[in-house]
Design an enzyme around this catalytic site. Structure first.
Site, PDB file in Angstrom:
ATOM      1  N   GLY A   9     -33.472   4.502 -25.785  1.00  0.00           N
ATOM      2  CA  GLY A   9     -33.717   5.901 -26.547  1.00  0.00           C
ATOM      3  C   GLY A   9     -34.489   6.442 -27.328  1.00  0.00           C
ATOM      4  CB  SER A 139     -29.416   1.028 -40.978  1.00  0.00           C
ATOM      5  OG  SER A 139     -29.536   2.219 -41.524  1.00  0.00           O
ATOM      6  CE1 TYR A 152     -26.446   4.448 -37.605  1.00  0.00           C
ATOM      7  CE2 TYR A 152     -26.191   3.695 -39.850  1.00  0.00           C
ATOM      8  CZ  TYR A 152     -27.122   4.636 -38.698  1.00  0.00           C
ATOM      9  OH  TYR A 152     -28.716   4.176 -38.479  1.00  0.00           O
ATOM     10  CB  ALA A 154     -19.164  -2.276 -38.841  1.00  0.00           C
ATOM     11  CE  LYS A 156     -28.078   1.311 -36.895  1.00  0.00           C
ATOM     12  NZ  LYS A 156     -29.274   2.134 -35.686  1.00  0.00           N
ATOM     13  CB  ILE A 185     -36.206   8.201 -40.573  1.00  0.00           C
ATOM     14  CG1 ILE A 185     -36.190   6.298 -41.489  1.00  0.00           C
ATOM     15  CG2 ILE A 185     -37.339   8.402 -40.118  1.00  0.00           C
ATOM     16  CD1 ILE A 185     -37.049   6.366 -42.259  1.00  0.00           C
TER      17      ILE A 185
HETATM   18  N1  LIG Z   1     -33.132   8.679 -39.274  1.00  0.00           N
HETATM   19  C1  LIG Z   1     -33.125   8.208 -40.095  1.00  0.00           C
HETATM   20  O1  LIG Z   1     -32.643   8.149 -41.645  1.00  0.00           O
HETATM   21  C2  LIG Z   1     -32.269   6.365 -39.775  1.00  0.00           C
HETATM   22  C3  LIG Z   1     -32.272   5.291 -40.638  1.00  0.00           C
HETATM   23  C4  LIG Z   1     -31.472   4.314 -40.358  1.00  0.00           C
HETATM   24  C5  LIG Z   1     -31.600   4.177 -38.494  1.00  0.00           C
HETATM   25  N2  LIG Z   1     -32.221   4.634 -37.916  1.00  0.00           N
HETATM   26  C6  LIG Z   1     -31.887   3.779 -36.658  1.00  0.00           C
HETATM   27  O2  LIG Z   1     -32.542   4.607 -36.076  1.00  0.00           O
HETATM   28  C7  LIG Z   1     -32.299   4.813 -34.974  1.00  0.00           C
HETATM   29  C8  LIG Z   1     -33.078   6.052 -33.709  1.00  0.00           C
HETATM   30  O3  LIG Z   1     -32.517   7.208 -34.562  1.00  0.00           O
HETATM   31  P1  LIG Z   1     -33.266   8.284 -35.208  1.00  0.00           P
HETATM   32  O4  LIG Z   1     -33.041   8.384 -36.272  1.00  0.00           O
HETATM   33  O5  LIG Z   1     -34.320   8.575 -34.013  1.00  0.00           O
HETATM   34  O6  LIG Z   1     -31.809   9.359 -34.249  1.00  0.00           O
HETATM   35  P2  LIG Z   1     -32.238  10.339 -32.646  1.00  0.00           P
HETATM   36  O7  LIG Z   1     -30.998  10.587 -32.502  1.00  0.00           O
HETATM   37  O8  LIG Z   1     -33.142  10.885 -32.467  1.00  0.00           O
HETATM   38  O9  LIG Z   1     -32.351   9.280 -31.567  1.00  0.00           O
HETATM   39  C9  LIG Z   1     -31.414   8.086 -31.143  1.00  0.00           C
HETATM   40  C10 LIG Z   1     -32.003   7.539 -29.874  1.00  0.00           C
HETATM   41  O10 LIG Z   1     -30.771   7.375 -29.365  1.00  0.00           O
HETATM   42  C11 LIG Z   1     -30.836   7.883 -27.966  1.00  0.00           C
HETATM   43  N3  LIG Z   1     -29.184   7.500 -27.311  1.00  0.00           N
HETATM   44  C12 LIG Z   1     -27.920   7.697 -28.530  1.00  0.00           C
HETATM   45  N4  LIG Z   1     -26.527   6.770 -27.026  1.00  0.00           N
HETATM   46  C13 LIG Z   1     -27.742   6.283 -26.282  1.00  0.00           C
HETATM   47  C14 LIG Z   1     -27.650   5.621 -25.581  1.00  0.00           C
HETATM   48  N5  LIG Z   1     -26.169   5.299 -25.403  1.00  0.00           N
HETATM   49  N6  LIG Z   1     -28.123   4.835 -24.489  1.00  0.00           N
HETATM   50  C15 LIG Z   1     -29.406   5.244 -24.635  1.00  0.00           C
HETATM   51  N7  LIG Z   1     -29.761   5.855 -25.028  1.00  0.00           N
HETATM   52  C16 LIG Z   1     -29.146   6.538 -26.146  1.00  0.00           C
HETATM   53  C17 LIG Z   1     -30.373   9.101 -27.206  1.00  0.00           C
HETATM   54  O11 LIG Z   1     -30.383  10.258 -27.119  1.00  0.00           O
HETATM   55  C18 LIG Z   1     -31.489   9.721 -28.956  1.00  0.00           C
HETATM   56  O12 LIG Z   1     -32.341   9.899 -28.378  1.00  0.00           O
HETATM   57  C19 LIG Z   1     -31.118   4.753 -34.373  1.00  0.00           C
HETATM   58  O13 LIG Z   1     -30.973   3.738 -34.095  1.00  0.00           O
HETATM   59  C20 LIG Z   1     -31.038   4.892 -36.172  1.00  0.00           C
HETATM   60  O14 LIG Z   1     -29.265   4.244 -36.443  1.00  0.00           O
HETATM   61  C21 LIG Z   1     -32.509   6.075 -38.698  1.00  0.00           C
END
Ligand SMILES: NC(=O)c1ccc[n+]([C@@H]2O[C@H](COP(=O)([O-])OP(=O)(O)OC[C@H]3O[C@@H](n4cnc5c(N)ncnc54)[C@H](O)[C@@H]3O)[C@@H](O)[C@H]2O)c1
Length: 244
Positions: A9, A139, A152, A154, A156, A185
């Site tokens: 991703g 997370s 979500y 569960a 994480k 973030i």
């Molecule tokens: N943004 C926040 O506040 C936050 C906080 C805690 C954890 N996270 C975690 O960080 C990670 C990145 O999230 P982000 O905030 O950059 O959001 P984002 O939506 O920009 O990034 C998620 C990426 O995962 C890709 N993706 C989704 N389903 C997919 C699949 N089945 N196969 C391959 N790729 C796939 C999406 O295309 C996207 O590029 C995630 O795991 C998210 O749960 C984010």
């Protein structure tokens, strides 16, 4: 030979920043994405400008065969995998009362099963090399829970149990497995929140701000590096002090 990091991703948000930060450290990058679009093209160009090898590989992490292909093609293109970052993730937020079965299944399938699918396919190479780093993106809500995110949270929390168990299984092979638990973030995932909600959230964070993708990527860089060679099975919180 340069080290190779495979990031799932990786076209946007935190994954993109992790790829850029590791590329600036000289890693060759395999960048997984689910859907071909402008974002992946842009990220790929930015990575190529870092003077490293960059291989963009399509695949859905919730599909085991796709993960087999992602790993096989990365090895063919870049020769090895030193670091796996399980970053791909989705949300389908709603209260349990309103949550559809597929809202639950889809989130578990991408976030948790996706982490299993990728790790299961990468680990034989790391076992053979007697070397490797696996960094899972959990997370804060996997630790604290959050109303509207039973699915979500569960997924994480599951990643944390997965991380600790695998760290115990593969430590003797010099494979280190850790998780990071980001707080709020600034990415596409949190873009949907209204400004007043964001302000309210920031007020309750000891550091009084939302985090940036760089805040997360810098910790991932450390966990991938030699400087962290005695750390495994840990969950590093990157949340401005939300959880203490
Ligand atoms: N943004 C926040 O506040 C936050 C906080 C805690 C954890 N996270 C975690 O960080 C990670 C990145 O999230 P982000 O905030 O950059 O959001 P984002 O939506 O920009 O990034 C998620 C990426 O995962 C890709 N993706 C989704 N389903 C997919 C699949 N089945 N196969 C391959 N790729 C796939 C999406 O295309 C996207 O590029 C995630 O795991 C998210 O749960 C984010």
């Amino acid at each position: 030979m340069s080290k190779v990091a495979l990031i799932t991703g990786g076209a946007t948000g935190i994954g993109k920043q992790i790829a850029l930060t590791l590329a600036k450290e000289g890693y060759d990058i395999a960048l997984n994405y689910r859907t071909q679009n402008e974002a992946i093209e842009k990220t790929k160009t930015e990575l190529e400008n870092c003077n490293i090898k960059c291989f963009a590989v399509q695949g859905d992490v919730s599909n085991f065969e796709d993960c087999e292909k992602i790993v096989k093609e990365t090895i063919e293109q870049l020769g090895q995998i030193d670091v796996l970052v399980n970053n791909a993730g989705i949300t389908r937020d709603t209260l349990l009362m309103r949550m559809k079965e597929n809202d639950f299944k889809d989130v578990i399938n991408v976030n948790l099963t996706g982490t299993f699918n990728m790790t299961k396919n990468v680990i034989p190479y790391m076992m053979k090399a007697r070397n490797g780093r696996i960094i899972n993106i959990s997370s804060v809500v996997g630790v604290t829970g959050n109303a509207g995110q039973t699915n979500y949270a569960a997924s994480k929390a599951g990643i944390i149990g997965f991380t600790k168990s695998l760290a115990k299984e593969v430590g003797s092979r010099n494979i280190l497995v850790n998780a990071v638990a980001p707080g709020f973030i600034e990415t596409k995932m949190t873009e949907v929140l209204k400004d007043e909600v964001k302000e309210e959230i920031a007020k309750n964070i000891p550091l009084k701000r939302m985090g940036t993708p760089e805040d997360v990527a810098n910790v991932v860089k450390f966990l991938a590096s030699e400087e962290s060679s005695y750390i495994t099975g840990q969950v590093i919180h990157i949340d401005g002090g939300m959880v203490m």
